[in-house]
Design a protein around this motif. Sequence first.
Motif, PDB file in Angstrom:
ATOM      1  N   LEU A 172      -8.990   3.071   0.274  1.00 48.32           N
ATOM      2  CA  LEU A 172      -8.468   3.760  -0.913  1.00 48.32           C
ATOM      3  C   LEU A 172      -9.506   3.706  -2.032  1.00 48.32           C
ATOM      4  CD1 LEU A 172      -4.953   2.066  -0.874  1.00 48.32           C
ATOM      5  CD2 LEU A 172      -5.468   4.371  -0.086  1.00 48.32           C
ATOM      6  N   LYS A 225      -7.765  -0.180   3.789  1.00 47.01           N
ATOM      7  CA  LYS A 225      -7.176   1.160   3.762  1.00 47.01           C
ATOM      8  C   LYS A 225      -8.138   2.262   3.329  1.00 47.01           C
ATOM      9  CE  LYS A 225      -2.656   0.216   4.234  1.00 47.01           C
ATOM     10  NZ  LYS A 225      -1.521   0.991   4.684  1.00 47.01           N
ATOM     11  N   GLU A 235      -0.719   2.275  -6.515  1.00 48.85           N
ATOM     12  CA  GLU A 235      -1.239   3.606  -6.856  1.00 48.85           C
ATOM     13  C   GLU A 235      -0.544   4.150  -8.109  1.00 48.85           C
ATOM     14  OE1 GLU A 235      -3.205   5.325  -2.762  1.00 48.85           O
ATOM     15  OE2 GLU A 235      -1.265   6.154  -3.339  1.00 48.85           O
ATOM     16  N   HIS A 268       0.275 -12.877   7.395  1.00 49.96           N
ATOM     17  CA  HIS A 268       0.206 -13.464   6.061  1.00 49.96           C
ATOM     18  C   HIS A 268       1.418 -13.101   5.207  1.00 49.96           C
ATOM     19  CE1 HIS A 268      -3.528 -15.530   5.796  1.00 49.96           C
ATOM     20  NE2 HIS A 268      -4.260 -14.486   6.158  1.00 49.96           N
ATOM     21  N   LYS A 278      -5.896  -8.286   2.265  1.00 48.76           N
ATOM     22  CA  LYS A 278      -6.260  -7.857   3.606  1.00 48.76           C
ATOM     23  C   LYS A 278      -5.721  -6.455   3.868  1.00 48.76           C
ATOM     24  CE  LYS A 278      -5.984  -9.510   8.346  1.00 48.76           C
ATOM     25  NZ  LYS A 278      -5.416 -10.574   9.201  1.00 48.76           N
ATOM     26  N   TYR A 279      -4.464  -6.286   3.528  1.00 43.49           N
ATOM     27  CA  TYR A 279      -3.752  -5.040   3.735  1.00 43.49           C
ATOM     28  C   TYR A 279      -4.428  -3.914   2.973  1.00 43.49           C
ATOM     29  CZ  TYR A 279       0.285  -1.938   3.207  1.00 43.49           C
ATOM     30  OH  TYR A 279       1.124  -0.879   3.182  1.00 43.49           O
ATOM     31  N   PHE A 280      -4.778  -4.209   1.754  1.00 46.70           N
ATOM     32  CA  PHE A 280      -5.245  -3.195   0.842  1.00 46.70           C
ATOM     33  C   PHE A 280      -6.674  -2.756   1.097  1.00 46.70           C
ATOM     34  CE2 PHE A 280      -4.849  -0.895  -2.951  1.00 46.70           C
ATOM     35  CZ  PHE A 280      -3.489  -0.677  -2.942  1.00 46.70           C
ATOM     36  N   THR A 285       1.389  -0.339  -1.566  1.00 47.45           N
ATOM     37  CA  THR A 285       0.369   0.674  -1.875  1.00 47.45           C
ATOM     38  C   THR A 285       0.889   1.670  -2.905  1.00 47.45           C
ATOM     39  OG1 THR A 285      -0.376   0.499   0.407  1.00 47.45           O
ATOM     40  CG2 THR A 285      -1.259   2.315  -0.865  1.00 47.45           C
TER      41      THR A 285
END
Lengths: 214, 214
Positions: B108, B106, A200, A94, B101-103, A196
């Motif tokens: 987090l 994880k 964050e 993606h 999707k990536y996030f 990320t």
Amino acid sequence: MSAINNIPEKTIERLSEYRRTLLSCHKQGITHIFSHVLAGMHGITAVQVRRDLMLIGFSSDTKKGYDVKVLIEFINNILDSENPINIAIIGMGHLGQAITKYFNSKGLKLHIVAAFDVDEQKVGSEIEGIPCYHMEQFEDVVSQLDISIVVISSPTRVAPSLVIPIINAGIKGVLNFTSAPLNFPQGIVSQNFDITTTLEKVAYFVKEGDESNT
Amino acid sequence: MSAINNIPEKTIERLSEYRRTLLSCHKQGITHIFSHVLAGMHGITAVQVRRDLMLIGFSSDTKKGYDVKVLIEFINNILDSENPINIAIIGMGHLGQAITKYFNSKGLKLHIVAAFDVDEQKVGSEIEGIPCYHMEQFEDVVSQLDISIVVISSPTRVAPSLVIPIINAGIKGVLNFTSAPLNFPQGIVSQNFDITTTLEKVAYFVKEGDESNT
């Protein structure tokens, strides 16, 4: 073209941003722009804009402000190569597809010309208008297509294994979107661009703002 | 939790990066790590690592190096909120989907809980496991789901029109992936994260390296 050396990284970033704003002004038929207007559009001070343009030797400020078209040309001469620069994407998920689509629609001097993946569904096909090759063909394709920059949008766990092929293929610039910090030898320009970390960071300053308000 | 104030932005970025490396070490069964090893993995000096950790009050360096688990907990206390932070994506194209999707894979403390788009094909459906709403519902959904941060991955031309809804909805943090520089009033933390600028910067330094070598 005479290269003006030692332009700070942050000035290069802002020149790229100014140019996009100027191109959009030009499209709208705006011929001149004052430094404070350009500054306001970027949330910075007019002093900063004038300092950046002084650094690249641009000083044709008139009573009507900067000539938009002349300034665009001037920034082009600083930022762009005489020849288009070819870029490859490693990892055509993606994120890779988003970057390709976004980028190749812009008419820049930077062109994404190839993608690499290991997914057999993707290899051999065209995605977002560019051919997708197997990672095994990396060195050959880089040489054939004269690719000098790669964008890494592979899964993070794969990223460290890409360092050696990238060095061996003679790549000069790397933009790394994964969460794995990658180190390259001198002579290869690399930039880690980790989503990320940035998210964050925003979350941290949101939290701190909340706490200092209570 | 006691907030340690005035930690520089760059230190916050590195803490986020250290934590990911430490988590990966922990998974591999590594219990201790020396500052110079951690530094090497991030391409920085051991002095920098020690300075960052001193800034957050961490000093339990032993003969075996830092205790990985203790250091992770320590960084968690600095970076994380006590409660999970809810995030929304505005613009659920390729980039928005990639980020989600990536996030969300994880684990987090930051959760993407909603997406907004204007495409009728997307609105009302679930994409990458999260519901997609029409942008008209923005204020209501932000309030219902207690969303405090938005990620803008809409087309660039749309981005300026999002500023007012974002302010009105009481959003506290913005991560903007478009090429439109957006300015928010004080009290809203915003970060522009522009792919074009970064790639143009890498290309510029590649070009300069070439010219200084010839």
